[in-house]
Write a protein that holds these residues in place. Structure first.
Motif, PDB file in Angstrom:
ATOM      1  N   ASP A   1      10.487  71.310  62.862  1.00 28.63           N
ATOM      2  CA  ASP A   1      10.267  72.701  62.446  1.00 28.63           C
ATOM      3  C   ASP A   1       8.795  73.013  62.242  1.00 28.63           C
ATOM      4  OD1 ASP A   1      12.934  73.371  62.565  1.00 28.63           O
ATOM      5  OD2 ASP A   1      13.291  73.045  60.431  1.00 28.63           O
ATOM      6  N   GLU A   2       8.051  72.011  61.748  1.00 25.27           N
ATOM      7  CA  GLU A   2       6.620  72.221  61.476  1.00 25.27           C
ATOM      8  C   GLU A   2       5.910  70.872  61.420  1.00 25.27           C
ATOM      9  OE1 GLU A   2       3.786  74.087  57.952  1.00 25.27           O
ATOM     10  OE2 GLU A   2       5.962  74.175  57.755  1.00 25.27           O
ATOM     11  N   SER A   3       4.847  70.774  62.125  1.00 27.67           N
ATOM     12  CA  SER A   3       4.045  69.540  62.066  1.00 27.67           C
ATOM     13  C   SER A   3       2.638  69.845  62.564  1.00 27.67           C
ATOM     14  CB  SER A   3       4.689  68.423  62.882  1.00 27.67           C
ATOM     15  OG  SER A   3       4.723  68.744  64.237  1.00 27.67           O
ATOM     16  N   PRO A   4       1.666  69.039  62.197  1.00 27.60           N
ATOM     17  CA  PRO A   4       1.780  67.818  61.402  1.00 27.60           C
ATOM     18  C   PRO A   4       1.944  68.132  59.922  1.00 27.60           C
ATOM     19  CG  PRO A   4      -0.509  68.192  61.968  1.00 27.60           C
ATOM     20  CD  PRO A   4       0.287  69.285  62.638  1.00 27.60           C
ATOM     21  N   LEU A   5       2.605  67.189  59.233  1.00 25.57           N
ATOM     22  CA  LEU A   5       2.824  67.305  57.800  1.00 25.57           C
ATOM     23  C   LEU A   5       2.520  65.978  57.116  1.00 25.57           C
ATOM     24  CD1 LEU A   5       6.309  69.109  57.728  1.00 25.57           C
ATOM     25  CD2 LEU A   5       4.097  70.143  57.232  1.00 25.57           C
ATOM     26  N   THR A   6       2.133  66.057  55.851  1.00 24.62           N
ATOM     27  CA  THR A   6       1.969  64.846  55.051  1.00 24.62           C
ATOM     28  C   THR A   6       3.341  64.410  54.544  1.00 24.62           C
ATOM     29  OG1 THR A   6       1.716  66.031  52.969  1.00 24.62           O
ATOM     30  CG2 THR A   6      -0.305  65.633  54.257  1.00 24.62           C
ATOM     31  N   ALA A   7       3.414  63.195  54.010  1.00 19.26           N
ATOM     32  CA  ALA A   7       4.661  62.720  53.411  1.00 19.26           C
ATOM     33  C   ALA A   7       5.079  63.645  52.270  1.00 19.26           C
ATOM     34  CB  ALA A   7       4.502  61.289  52.925  1.00 19.26           C
ATOM     35  N   GLN A   8       4.113  64.109  51.495  1.00 21.94           N
ATOM     36  CA  GLN A   8       4.404  65.030  50.392  1.00 21.94           C
ATOM     37  C   GLN A   8       4.978  66.342  50.919  1.00 21.94           C
ATOM     38  OE1 GLN A   8       4.266  64.392  47.102  1.00 21.94           O
ATOM     39  NE2 GLN A   8       5.131  66.419  46.743  1.00 21.94           N
ATOM     40  N   ASP A   9       4.410  66.862  52.012  1.00 19.96           N
ATOM     41  CA  ASP A   9       4.925  68.089  52.623  1.00 19.96           C
ATOM     42  C   ASP A   9       6.376  67.906  53.047  1.00 19.96           C
ATOM     43  OD1 ASP A   9       2.417  69.340  52.406  1.00 19.96           O
ATOM     44  OD2 ASP A   9       1.810  68.729  54.425  1.00 19.96           O
ATOM     45  N   VAL A  10       6.662  66.791  53.697  1.00 16.70           N
ATOM     46  CA  VAL A  10       8.025  66.510  54.150  1.00 16.70           C
ATOM     47  C   VAL A  10       8.954  66.436  52.946  1.00 16.70           C
ATOM     48  CG1 VAL A  10       9.527  64.837  55.299  1.00 16.70           C
ATOM     49  CG2 VAL A  10       7.262  65.338  56.255  1.00 16.70           C
ATOM     50  N   SER A  11       8.534  65.739  51.922  1.00 12.87           N
ATOM     51  CA  SER A  11       9.334  65.588  50.708  1.00 12.87           C
ATOM     52  C   SER A  11       9.644  66.948  50.077  1.00 12.87           C
ATOM     53  CB  SER A  11       8.598  64.695  49.715  1.00 12.87           C
ATOM     54  OG  SER A  11       9.380  64.441  48.592  1.00 12.87           O
ATOM     55  N   GLU A  12       8.660  67.813  50.010  1.00  9.71           N
ATOM     56  CA  GLU A  12       8.858  69.150  49.430  1.00  9.71           C
ATOM     57  C   GLU A  12       9.833  69.981  50.251  1.00  9.71           C
ATOM     58  OE1 GLU A  12       4.903  70.734  49.129  1.00  9.71           O
ATOM     59  OE2 GLU A  12       4.386  69.404  47.457  1.00  9.71           O
ATOM     60  N   ARG A  13       9.758  69.872  51.573  1.00 11.39           N
ATOM     61  CA  ARG A  13      10.652  70.650  52.431  1.00 11.39           C
ATOM     62  C   ARG A  13      12.087  70.123  52.382  1.00 11.39           C
ATOM     63  NH1 ARG A  13       5.677  71.456  53.778  1.00 11.39           N
ATOM     64  NH2 ARG A  13       4.966  73.263  54.933  1.00 11.39           N
TER      65      ARG A  13
ATOM     66  N   ASP B   1      18.118  64.926  47.316  1.00 10.25           N
ATOM     67  CA  ASP B   1      17.575  64.461  46.045  1.00 10.25           C
ATOM     68  C   ASP B   1      16.878  63.125  46.278  1.00 10.25           C
ATOM     69  OD1 ASP B   1      17.024  64.419  43.336  1.00 10.25           O
ATOM     70  OD2 ASP B   1      18.915  63.439  42.828  1.00 10.25           O
ATOM     71  N   TRP B   2      15.871  63.145  47.139  1.00  9.15           N
ATOM     72  CA  TRP B   2      15.164  61.931  47.511  1.00  9.15           C
ATOM     73  C   TRP B   2      13.796  61.902  46.844  1.00  9.15           C
ATOM     74  CZ3 TRP B   2      16.010  62.529  53.489  1.00  9.15           C
ATOM     75  CH2 TRP B   2      17.343  62.224  53.784  1.00  9.15           C
ATOM     76  N   SER B   3      13.392  60.723  46.439  1.00  8.65           N
ATOM     77  CA  SER B   3      12.057  60.555  45.871  1.00  8.65           C
ATOM     78  C   SER B   3      11.026  60.547  46.998  1.00  8.65           C
ATOM     79  CB  SER B   3      11.979  59.241  45.093  1.00  8.65           C
ATOM     80  OG  SER B   3      12.022  58.142  45.989  1.00  8.65           O
ATOM     81  N   ALA B   4       9.774  60.688  46.614  1.00 14.08           N
ATOM     82  CA  ALA B   4       8.691  60.618  47.603  1.00 14.08           C
ATOM     83  C   ALA B   4       8.680  59.253  48.284  1.00 14.08           C
ATOM     84  CB  ALA B   4       7.351  60.903  46.940  1.00 14.08           C
ATOM     85  N   ASN B   5       9.014  58.203  47.540  1.00 19.57           N
ATOM     86  CA  ASN B   5       9.054  56.858  48.129  1.00 19.57           C
ATOM     87  C   ASN B   5      10.140  56.730  49.192  1.00 19.57           C
ATOM     88  OD1 ASN B   5       6.880  55.851  46.730  1.00 19.57           O
ATOM     89  ND2 ASN B   5       8.114  55.027  45.067  1.00 19.57           N
TER      90      ASN B   5
END
Length: 122
Positions: A18-30, A36-40
Motif C-alpha cells: 500500500d505504501e513504501s518505503p516504510l520503517t519498521a515503526q511505520d509498518v507497526s503503526e499501520r 495486537d503485535w509489538s514492534a519486535n
C-alpha cells in the motif's frame, strides 16, 4: 518466489504494498488497528521477509526503510496458480464449478464473469 509467505507476513506485505518505503515503526503503526503485535513482532516478520527475498531494506540513519521486491499482482498470480494446481489439477473450470455448486457465486459475480469472458472473446 520459492518460500511461502505466512498469514502474518502477508499482513506486513499488504502494508508495504500500500505504501513504501516504510520503517519498521511505520509498518507497526499501520498494523496497529487490526493487529495486537509489538514492534519486535513486526521486526521479526520483516526479518523473515528479508530472508525470503520478498522485501529489501536500505539504511536511513539509524533505521531501515523497507520496500517490497515482489509486486502484489505477481504474488496473487503465483498463489492463485498454486491453488489451482494443488486442488484442481491446474484447471480454472473446476474451480469455478466448485464455487458455483456451493452457491458461492452471487448474481453479480456471474454477471462479472460473463462480462470478463465476453471481453476475452473479442
Amino acid at each position: 518466489m520459492a518460500e511461502r509467505i505466512s498469514d502474518a507476513e502477508h499482513a506486513v506485505m499488504e502494508v508495504l504494498w500500500d505504501e513504501s518505503p516504510l520503517t519498521a515503526q511505520d509498518v507497526s503503526e499501520r498494523l496497529a488497528s487490526g493487529k495486537d503485535w509489538s514492534a519486535n513482532t513486526v521486526k521479526t516478520l520483516l526479518g523473515r521477509l528479508l530472508a525470503k527475498s520478498v522485501i529489501a531494506h536500505v539504511a536511513d540513519g539509524r533505521r531501515y526503510l523497507y520496500r517490497p521486491l515482489v509486486a502484489r499482482e505477481d504474488y496473487v498470480a503465483g498463489e492463485s496458480r498454486k491453488l489451482m494446481d494443488r486442488l484442481f489439477g491446474g484447471k480454472l473450470t473446476p474451480l469455478v464449478a466448485h464455487l458455483a455448486e456451493r452457491d458461492e457465486l452471487t448474481a453479480q459475480d456471474i454477471e462479472e464473469i460473463e462480462a470478463l469472458l465476453k471481453g476475452l472473446k473479442s
